[in-house]
Write an enzyme that holds these catalytic residues in place. Sequence first.
Site, PDB file in Angstrom:
ATOM      1  N   ALA A 143       0.839  -1.210   0.000  1.00 36.89           N
ATOM      2  CA  ALA A 143       0.000   0.000   0.000  1.00 36.89           C
ATOM      3  C   ALA A 143       0.867   1.250   0.000  1.00 36.89           C
ATOM      4  O   ALA A 143       0.618   2.193  -0.766  1.00 36.89           O
ATOM      5  CB  ALA A 143      -0.926  -0.004   1.208  1.00 36.89           C
ATOM      6  N   TYR A 144       1.888   1.261   0.829  1.00 36.53           N
ATOM      7  CA  TYR A 144       2.759   2.425   0.931  1.00 36.53           C
ATOM      8  C   TYR A 144       3.524   2.642  -0.363  1.00 36.53           C
ATOM      9  O   TYR A 144       3.617   3.766  -0.873  1.00 36.53           O
ATOM     10  CB  TYR A 144       3.724   2.227   2.104  1.00 36.53           C
ATOM     11  CG  TYR A 144       4.454   3.478   2.530  1.00 36.53           C
ATOM     12  CD1 TYR A 144       3.856   4.394   3.378  1.00 36.53           C
ATOM     13  CD2 TYR A 144       5.746   3.738   2.096  1.00 36.53           C
ATOM     14  CE1 TYR A 144       4.515   5.541   3.787  1.00 36.53           C
ATOM     15  CE2 TYR A 144       6.427   4.876   2.498  1.00 36.53           C
ATOM     16  CZ  TYR A 144       5.807   5.780   3.339  1.00 36.53           C
ATOM     17  OH  TYR A 144       6.473   6.913   3.729  1.00 36.53           O
ATOM     18  N   SER A 145       4.069   1.561  -0.924  1.00 32.00           N
ATOM     19  CA  SER A 145       4.808   1.675  -2.185  1.00 32.00           C
ATOM     20  C   SER A 145       3.914   2.155  -3.318  1.00 32.00           C
ATOM     21  O   SER A 145       4.308   3.013  -4.108  1.00 32.00           O
ATOM     22  CB  SER A 145       5.437   0.324  -2.558  1.00 32.00           C
ATOM     23  OG  SER A 145       6.511   0.006  -1.704  1.00 32.00           O
TER      24      SER A 145
END
Length: 291
Positions: A147-149
């Site tokens: 999700a962060y990437s």
Amino acid sequence: MDVAGKVVLITGAARGIGAEVARRLAAKGAKVALVGLEGDQLRQVAEQCGGRAWEADVTDWQALETAVNGVVEHFGGIDVVVANAGIAATGFIRSMDPAAFERVIEVNLLGVWRTVRTALPHLIASRGYCLVVSSLAAIVHIPGNAAYSAAKAGCEAFADSLRAEVRHLGVDVGVAYFSWISTDMVNSADQHPVFGPLRSGMPGLAGKKYPVSDVGKAVVRGIEKRAKAVHVPGWVGGLKIFRAFTPKVVDQQAARQVPAADREMAAKDLSGLVGPGGEAAGTRKPAQKKR
């Protein structure tokens, strides 16, 4: 750009990178407008900087518009925007809490879009500068960080397109890429029983944490230069040249570490937002823009 006297709007400014940047800019004479959650903490930072705080969720159009209008009314305009607000979550895709995954995308990517869109008319009026905070995660896509990437890669692409769109209007756009920084978000993730050992066990520089002061110095320099890119540490800039090879390296490392971690995460309810910022963001519901 001489930042003395310039109005700088910073999102996610209650702690960590946002607060550090605010303090350093204020020390150089900038007028800092701090936007974020955790109102008491945000106001405390603003008092330290001689600035003003506006409590607002970057996923909420109405709250953002109120905050930006308040900044312009109080300071007379906006010269710089640092779109920094962001959260993180632990979890592998097959077992991750869907609400946590989507909240990361909502805050880290759509929150940047909404911040920039709301403040952009004022940046055009001042022929100002916008710095979008992306991450090393936009370049190297490690397991457990999907999700962060995805959000940070989206931030990079968004900023690159924005730069081409607004250059003729006198607005410059930069992208910030940071490795692991010693903030409450990363330190909280390090306490996770699965992802803490995974992160700290990364080889060499890949697992090293850097002080938030390094980021503060680099961001201030980037604003002064109206830079296209800000890197902390410096080797992150070089890694961008070799990004085509990073998936192979990640795959090799993951083959040794991920299977056991994935089984543990699937068997236990260990996913979710991390740190004080994640806790604050997790209690908010995004609002739709009124038309």
